[in-house]
Design a protein around this motif. Structure first.
Motif, PDB file in Angstrom:
ATOM      1  N   GLU A   1       2.300   6.572   9.705  1.00  0.00           N
ATOM      2  CA  GLU A   1       0.898   7.486   9.798  1.00  0.00           C
ATOM      3  C   GLU A   1       0.097   7.392  10.899  1.00  0.00           C
ATOM      4  O   GLU A   1      -0.443   8.266  11.433  1.00  0.00           O
TER       5      GLU A   1
ATOM      6  N   LYS B   1       6.803   6.903   7.881  1.00  0.00           N
ATOM      7  CA  LYS B   1       5.570   7.395   6.898  1.00  0.00           C
ATOM      8  C   LYS B   1       6.487   7.856   5.769  1.00  0.00           C
ATOM      9  O   LYS B   1       5.840   8.141   4.404  1.00  0.00           O
TER      10      LYS B   1
ATOM     11  N   THR C   1       4.852  -1.358   3.006  1.00  0.00           N
ATOM     12  CA  THR C   1       3.488  -0.616   3.068  1.00  0.00           C
ATOM     13  C   THR C   1       2.965  -0.581   4.663  1.00  0.00           C
ATOM     14  O   THR C   1       2.197   0.318   5.181  1.00  0.00           O
TER      15      THR C   1
ATOM     16  N   CYS D   1       2.083   2.722   7.018  1.00  0.00           N
ATOM     17  CA  CYS D   1       0.950   2.784   7.664  1.00  0.00           C
ATOM     18  C   CYS D   1       1.093   2.914   9.065  1.00  0.00           C
ATOM     19  O   CYS D   1       0.587   3.672   9.833  1.00  0.00           O
TER      20      CYS D   1
ATOM     21  N   ASP E   1      -3.664  10.659   2.921  1.00  0.00           N
ATOM     22  CA  ASP E   1      -3.405  11.911   3.525  1.00  0.00           C
ATOM     23  C   ASP E   1      -4.074  12.993   3.844  1.00  0.00           C
ATOM     24  O   ASP E   1      -4.499  13.800   4.586  1.00  0.00           O
TER      25      ASP E   1
ATOM     26  N   THR F   1      -0.852   7.043  -0.744  1.00  0.00           N
ATOM     27  CA  THR F   1      -0.779   7.619   0.795  1.00  0.00           C
ATOM     28  C   THR F   1      -0.997   9.091   0.351  1.00  0.00           C
ATOM     29  O   THR F   1      -1.551   9.496   1.569  1.00  0.00           O
TER      30      THR F   1
END
Length: 332
Positions: free
Chosen positions: A156, A180, A149, A153, A94, A90
């Motif tokens: 995000e 997140k 997970t 996502c 990111d 991540t």
């Protein structure tokens, strides 16, 4: 630089190393073995990324939780590596989303190589994390990691969709950070408890501990983005402002401002620039928006500690309690 905070952090790190340092090393070895490859470019990227992986909070949470619940076993070592792989993936992704050049004073993968490499290496970490989780006899960890997970996502993606939305509500903000940031902390704690054969009630309490702690961490990060020291943060301050991410201090500022000031603040938020950042910061101080957000972080930390009451007294439980204070008091 706040030397008292730095000293407290160093003392806490020493306690963590004493409690689970050997187990963290075993987890690191599993991490390295899983990613071993004969491809030089992948080895180079892996070695580079290891320089900005940070505090290892999630594997530490998993191992401390396991220890506090009765003991650490091989499954915990594997899962500590799994959650760290996911977190690292991540971070790599990111940095692409934020077009970031540095992380913890180290060049990001996208600035050192390119965007394609960053995306693929992040994917590489995700796939290896699931491959590693599947090595356990039970499929429970794979299911839980997969679910978490997905939530990370979603968080995000939601944050990206809300960029530039000056009217972002607190409710929506907490939905984003719960996904997140807090979700992976929560699953780390619940897996630590589950693989120590805790009761369902204890697993649920520790999952909530991780969730509350994760929220406290994220709010503290949002505050540090505004009030931190650039030399310690390893990045420029105000990055959330420039990326038009509405964080809790900014949301609170709009809530607390007088109507005339609110109109000015909205204009500054709508047109991010170095000049407007300089104009915005006095309003944050005047309306005590930082103090308001810090109080909310403190409330999450208090709630997190309350969830540890179901555990027996132990050194690891004490460290988990101290982590809640570290989450909101750290200087970087």
């Amino acid at each position: 630089m706040d030397t008292s905070k730095d000293l407290a952090a160093q003392n806490l790190i020493a306690k963590i190393i004493e409690a689970v340092g050997t187990d963290l090393m075993k987890s690191e070895q599993i991490f390295a073995e899983e990613l071993h490859t004969d491809q030089p470019v992948i080895r180079d990227i892996h070695e580079h990324v290891s320089r900005f992986r940070g505090k290892r909070i999630r594997p530490t949470l998993l191992l401390l939780t396991a220890d506090a619940c009765g003991g650490i076993n091989h499954s915990h070592h594997v899962l500590a590596a799994v959650v760290e792989m996911i977190h690292t993936a991540t971070l790599v992704h990111d940095d692409v989303l934020d077009d970031a050049n540095t992380r913890r004073h180290v060049a990001t993968v996208n600035s050192r190589w390119n965007t394609e490499t960053s995306v693929l290496f992040g994917d590489y970490l995700f796939t290896h994390s699931f491959h590693l989780a599947s090595s356990l006899e039970s499929t429970y960890a794979c299911r839980q990691i997969g679910r978490s997970t997905n939530i990370v996502c979603e968080g995000e993606l939601t944050q990206i969709s809300e960029r530039g939305n000056i009217d972002l509500t607190e409710e929506r903000y907490f939905e984003i950070i719960n996904g997140k940031t807090a979700e992976l902390c929560a699953v780390s704690c619940s897996l630590g408890a589950y693989y120590s054969e805790c009761t369902e009630e204890e697993i649920a309490a520790l999952e909530q501990f991780g969730r509350d702690l994760g929220c406290a961490f994220q709010i503290a990060d949002d505050i540090l983005d505004i009030m931190g020291e650039e030399t310690q943060a390893g990045k420029s301050l105000g990055s959330d402002f420039y990326k038009q991410k509405m964080t809790l201090p900014l949301i609170r500022l709009l809530q607390m401002a007088e109507p005339a000031d609110e109109e000015i603040i909205r204009g500054l938020l709508a047109s991010p620039s170095a000049e407007n950042w300089e104009k915005l910061t006095p309003y944050l101080q005047e309306y005590r928006a930082i103090e308001s957000a810090r109080q909310t972080a403190s409330e999450y930390a208090t709630s997190a500690r309350a969830n540890l009451a179901k555990l027996p007294d132990s050194n690891s439980r004490t460290i988990l309690e101290e982590l809640t204070e570290f989450a909101i008091q750290r200087s970087h």
